[in-house]
Design a protein around this motif. Structure first.
Motif, PDB file in Angstrom:
ATOM      1  N   ASP A 113     -13.263   0.529  -6.220  1.00 24.27           N
ATOM      2  CA  ASP A 113     -13.929   0.370  -4.929  1.00 24.27           C
ATOM      3  C   ASP A 113     -12.990  -0.049  -3.812  1.00 24.27           C
ATOM      4  N   THR A 114     -11.767  -0.443  -4.179  1.00 27.46           N
ATOM      5  CA  THR A 114     -10.772  -0.719  -3.131  1.00 27.46           C
ATOM      6  C   THR A 114      -9.484   0.018  -3.472  1.00 27.46           C
ATOM      7  N   VAL A 115      -8.747   0.355  -2.426  1.00 28.49           N
ATOM      8  CA  VAL A 115      -7.507   1.095  -2.623  1.00 28.49           C
ATOM      9  C   VAL A 115      -6.459   0.188  -3.292  1.00 28.49           C
ATOM     10  N   ALA A 116      -6.518  -1.125  -2.985  1.00 26.31           N
ATOM     11  CA  ALA A 116      -5.568  -2.078  -3.579  1.00 26.31           C
ATOM     12  C   ALA A 116      -5.722  -2.103  -5.099  1.00 26.31           C
ATOM     13  N   GLU A 117      -6.951  -2.120  -5.554  1.00 20.74           N
ATOM     14  CA  GLU A 117      -7.229  -2.130  -6.989  1.00 20.74           C
ATOM     15  C   GLU A 117      -6.734  -0.835  -7.639  1.00 20.74           C
ATOM     16  N   ALA A 118      -6.917   0.267  -6.932  1.00 24.85           N
ATOM     17  CA  ALA A 118      -6.542   1.567  -7.496  1.00 24.85           C
ATOM     18  C   ALA A 118      -5.030   1.682  -7.712  1.00 24.85           C
ATOM     19  N   VAL A 119      -4.237   1.159  -6.780  1.00 24.24           N
ATOM     20  CA  VAL A 119      -2.784   1.337  -6.894  1.00 24.24           C
ATOM     21  C   VAL A 119      -2.120   0.256  -7.746  1.00 24.24           C
ATOM     22  N   LYS A 120      -2.840  -0.814  -8.055  1.00 25.87           N
ATOM     23  CA  LYS A 120      -2.294  -1.945  -8.821  1.00 25.87           C
ATOM     24  C   LYS A 120      -1.754  -1.437 -10.165  1.00 25.87           C
ATOM     25  N   ASP A 121      -0.504  -1.767 -10.456  1.00 27.50           N
ATOM     26  CA  ASP A 121       0.131  -1.394 -11.727  1.00 27.50           C
ATOM     27  C   ASP A 121       0.334   0.105 -11.920  1.00 27.50           C
ATOM     28  N   ALA A 122       0.076   0.886 -10.892  1.00 24.94           N
ATOM     29  CA  ALA A 122       0.267   2.338 -11.045  1.00 24.94           C
ATOM     30  C   ALA A 122       1.753   2.682 -11.020  1.00 24.94           C
TER      31      ALA A 122
END
Lengths: 306, 306
Positions: free
Chosen positions: A57-66
């Motif tokens: 639901d947030t872009v920050a969460e999506a890119v975390k550890d990617a």
């Protein structure tokens, strides 16, 4: 094929990102794929069809550890989104994009990428006239070109890894300088799209006079134009605004040639027309030989299996 | 289906005539079909693939005793061929044509048709970018429009019979006034073809600079243009020369709109571009609803059977 990036984040969930997801799954290129789209409706649609392992639901969460972050959003918002994700990127990660314009993306995304992260701009030259999370399919990139335009000094290992990734998605990969990319694409894609949009708009004006005749009698020429002109309006607005100079230069040349052909029609110069049309026909053969299309006749309907 | 014309003569053996032959055979619309082409190589090719029951070496022999004579040749030579066949036509026969321009054909063919013979001009709005005797296939006209433009005073029975014939070939048939036909087709077919030819020519100029890049990276837009611009040069030269006024009028409107969009790009008017592109997208939906194309995404390759 084997895993190339452990965790991939797809930012934007339209035609390109959804096709990348299905192609990654087909060939096992990533262990886990997260996704994010700004619109809640798009995120819900993605969840419904199983697009991405996790829709965040947030872009920050999506890119975390990617390990790889793919910006698959209109060129005009790339800079803003890069600013948003910059602080959340994992050191050693690679950021790439799929924008149709490269100089503008480098200027607007580059400054927001931390020193510890690699930025390798890219452009898969593939697409259809459809858009949205349910328009993707795994075969979109098969035997299509993906152009990488890494600025001077980009980490060579990061570039080589991204190249292997796109090859895994089915593409042929080539590296090229960003400005050169923008000029070549102005010819092969951007100017043709603007021209198709223009012609369909003209026909729409006439449609008001003649009701539905223009649609009813849409012969091959116009039908192909309407397919091109059905492409995503936001994406294309941004392409023209960010590849302004090259597009306007090519349109200038186009207008010059068009005026010469119009004069040949007006003066009845059949030899000029015939020579010109014979020359353009040969280009088609080149494209078929280059494997970028088939010789199968297209008349706007699903083709019979060969 | 039952026989509509006992004997049909196809004059010219290209894409349209060969498709008519296979469609006639598919549905048993004629007892016997004769054919003629000016080039001996074309006649030989036709004989080799079984195109027509009899390929004749003279046009007079081909039209002799024919109940329907179809002129399937470039618009520019229709008048000369009509003059040649006039004296050999059977009283009570019908002559039709398949030209993309109708006013010019009426003016040039009409005077050579004897009083005892019916002349019903026609235009099947169907085609592919291929040409020649081996390019035809029986399904070309299925669910495509065939426009008949009989001049005032044409025998109604002859028109009704030709209508049934085209319906038998798979078409939907509509009657329309010749000048109106020429304007509608200038929008839906003639202007788009000239524009595609122009853009492909511009790209060809650039190709000299950048080698094969234009072909290699031919994205969706340009690839569709090259298919259109691969159409038969002679046929199209004649279309532009004989539908000069309508084509030039539409090209004038096109240039006007293109200049407005170019200015929007130059001034950065994104709202203008976005509105325009949203409007053209809606036209595509109309075409799909009208059954003149499918919603299947086209990305330049043979599609998987649905």
């Amino acid at each position: 094929m084997s895993v190339i990036y452990d965790r991939v984040a797809l930012i934007g969930l339209g035609l390109i990102a959804s096709s990348m997801f299905w192609a990654m799954k087909r060939n096992g290129l990533a262990r886990e794929v997260t996704g994010y789209a700004r619109s809640a409706a798009t995120r819900d649609a993605a969840r419904r069809i199983g697009l991405c392992d996790h829709v965040c639901d947030t872009v920050a969460e999506a890119v975390k550890d990617a390990d790889l972050v793919v910006l698959a959003i209109p060129v005009g918002v790339m800079g803003a989104v890069a600013a948003e994700i910059g602080p959340h990127l994992k050191p050693g990660a690679t950021v790439t994009d799929v924008g149709s314009v490269k100089r503008d993306v480098i200027e607007n995304v580059g400054p927001h990428i931390p020193e510890t992260v690699h930025f390798v701009p890219g452009h898969p030259v593939a697409g259809t006239e459809h858009s949205g999370p349910d328009s993707g399919f795994a075969e979109l990139f098969d035997n299509r070109w993906c152009l990488l335009t890494p600025p001077e000094g980009t980490d060579l290992t990061a570039v080589a890894e991204l190249r292997r990734f796109w090859e895994g998605l089915g593409s042929n990969v080539e590296e090229m300088e960003a400005d050169h990319h923008d000029l070549v694409l102005a010819v092969t894609s951007h100017a043709p799209h603007l021209i198709a949009y223009t012609m369909v708009g003209v026909a729409d004006d006439l449609r008001r006079v003649t009701d539905s005749e223009v649609i009813q009698y849409s012969a091959a020429g116009f039908r192909d134009f309407t397919r091109i002109a059905a492409s995503d309006p936001t994406m294309w607005r941004d392409v023209f605004l960010t590849n302004k100079d090259a597009t306007l230069e090519i349109l200038g040349r186009f207008t010059e040639e068009l005026f010469a052909l119009q004069r040949a029609i007006r003066t009845g110069d059949g030899a000029h027309l015939h020579d010109y049309f014979t020359r353009t026909r040969a280009i088609r053969r080149g494209i078929i030989e280059a494997g970028q299309d088939t010789a199968a006749p297209n008349f706007g309907r699903a083709q019979k299996p060969v």
